[in-house]
Write a protein that holds these residues in place. Structure first.
Motif, PDB file in Angstrom:
ATOM      1  N   GLY A 159       5.291  -3.051  13.531  1.00 39.98           N
ATOM      2  CA  GLY A 159       5.288  -1.605  13.327  1.00 39.98           C
ATOM      3  C   GLY A 159       3.958  -1.153  12.761  1.00 39.98           C
ATOM      4  O   GLY A 159       3.034  -1.950  12.581  1.00 39.98           O
ATOM      5  N   THR A 160       3.896   0.134  12.460  1.00 38.53           N
ATOM      6  CA  THR A 160       2.676   0.718  11.909  1.00 38.53           C
ATOM      7  C   THR A 160       2.893   0.980  10.424  1.00 38.53           C
ATOM      8  O   THR A 160       3.916   1.560  10.037  1.00 38.53           O
ATOM      9  N   TYR A 161       1.938   0.547   9.621  1.00 36.87           N
ATOM     10  CA  TYR A 161       2.063   0.655   8.163  1.00 36.87           C
ATOM     11  C   TYR A 161       0.797   1.292   7.588  1.00 36.87           C
ATOM     12  O   TYR A 161      -0.250   1.290   8.233  1.00 36.87           O
ATOM     13  N   HIS A 162       0.923   1.761   6.360  1.00 40.86           N
ATOM     14  CA  HIS A 162      -0.238   2.298   5.633  1.00 40.86           C
ATOM     15  C   HIS A 162      -0.480   1.456   4.389  1.00 40.86           C
ATOM     16  O   HIS A 162       0.462   1.143   3.660  1.00 40.86           O
ATOM     17  N   TYR A 163      -1.752   1.138   4.149  1.00 38.09           N
ATOM     18  CA  TYR A 163      -2.087   0.410   2.909  1.00 38.09           C
ATOM     19  C   TYR A 163      -3.380   0.970   2.310  1.00 38.09           C
ATOM     20  O   TYR A 163      -4.445   0.963   2.957  1.00 38.09           O
TER      21      TYR A 163
END
Ligand SMILES: NC(=O)c1ccc[n+]([C@@H]2O[C@H](COP(=O)([O-])OP(=O)(O)OC[C@H]3O[C@@H](n4cnc5c(N)ncnc54)[C@H](OP(=O)(O)O)[C@@H]3O)[C@@H](O)[C@H]2O)c1
Length: 289
Positions: free
Chosen positions: A211-215
């Motif tokens: 999936g697509t994540y933010h960090y």
């Protein structure tokens, strides 16, 4: 993690890859190969295929990218940026699908247009303002099209390695009595070492949720706030004047607000996102010791 895993890191000489290299020794179950442009030019699909056939990585961390945001707006550069940030990601993703390699691809807050006023969630509408942002968005799409990738968007990356805002500010504060820094673009800085740790935690977790994540690091500040914190950390007497973006025109348009919501990566992968100021202090300590 019981069994050893083979981890390919592309773009081996960049900020993120250099931090991953620093961490590598602490992960004895991971067999790393750091491949720079010389050994693995990601724009060469045949080289990727040969490389995957020989090394057969379990994981590929794609840290290679065309990151010259303003240069990408110059004539002829968009094609190079697209080849590196988009087409090459498709080629890596296809190789990952063939060799059952898990792809961790790094993207950017510049896929957003900055019109939001609350932190961007991974599923929010994208609308890049620059060539760099558009090529990175296309790269994400190709990563997801060809394999079950983990795509991590990050922002305002700095490190003791490579070129970045923190190192530029440290130099300018030595050289000049006064500088001006924009105070109407808001985001969250990311110490590449924290991001590297998070990526290695994801691999060590041995739990794959594509999936697509933010960090990013925790917090939301302007470039002016960031510069002021750097000044305070080194007790500089340089005068910093806050200015609006119009007073510092750049070839590439940047989002006015690109704070990323990091909830999902913390919930699913249990990674930590240290507060920005502590991480900045740590990096400056390394840079000034
Ligand atoms: N820096 C930021 O503020 C920022 C913000 C948001 C997202 N990101 C993303 O975070 C990731 C890591 O960024 P970073 O700051 O570590 O980037 P970086 O320091 O610019 O490193 C990128 C590396 O990619 C290499 N590279 C470029 N073209 C290549 C090619 N055709 N084949 C193989 N390697 C190639 C570069 O090699 P050369 O040294 O030979 O050019 C460089 O070592 C990237 O995906 C970037 O888009 C960065």
């Amino acid at each position: 993690m019981q069994q050893s895993v083979r981890v390919l890191v592309t773009g081996a000489n960049g900020q993120l890859a250099s931090e991953l290299r620093e961490m590598a020794a602490a992960h004895s179950q991971m067999i790393f190969d750091f491949a720079g442009r010389d050994r693995l030019p990601v724009t060469d699909e045949a080289a990727i295929q040969q490389y995957f056939q020989a090394f057969r990585p379990d994981y590929c961390i794609n840290a290679a990218a065309y990151t010259a945001v303003d240069k990408a707006e110059e004539p002829g550069e968009a094609e190079i940026a697209a080849a590196t940030n988009a087409t090459a990601v498709g080629a890596l993703a296809r190789a990952c699908a063939v060799y059952s390699t898990k792809l961790i691809h790094i993207s950017t807050d510049y896929v957003f247009d900055g019109t939001a006023s609350t932190p961007y969630k991974p599923g929010d509408v994208t609308n890049p303002l620059s060539v760099y942002g558009a090529t990175k968005l296309k790269g994400e799409q190709l990563a997801r099209q060809y394999t079950d990738a983990v795509v991590i968007r990050t922002a305002w990356v700095y490190s003791s390695f490579g070129k970045n805002f923190v190192k530029t500010m440290l130099r300018l504060m030595q050289e000049r009595p006064a500088i001006s820094v924009v105070n109407d673009q808001f985001g969250a800085p990311t110490y590449a070492r924290d991001l590297a740790n998070a990526i290695l935690d994801i691999i060590a977790a041995a739990r794959w949720v594509p999936g697509t994540y933010h960090y990013t690091n925790e917090g939301a500040i302007s470039w002016y706030d960031f510069a002021t914190a750097i000044k305070e950390a080194i007790h500089s007497s340089c005068v910093i004047t806050p200015i609006p973006s119009e007073a510092y025109p750049t070839p590439a348009k940047r989002p006015a607000y690109s704070v990323l919501d990091t909830t999902s990566i913390k919930e699913i992968y249990k990674v930590s996102t240290p507060y920005w100021l502590g991480s900045l202090t740590e990096c400056i300590k390394i840079l000034t010791q």
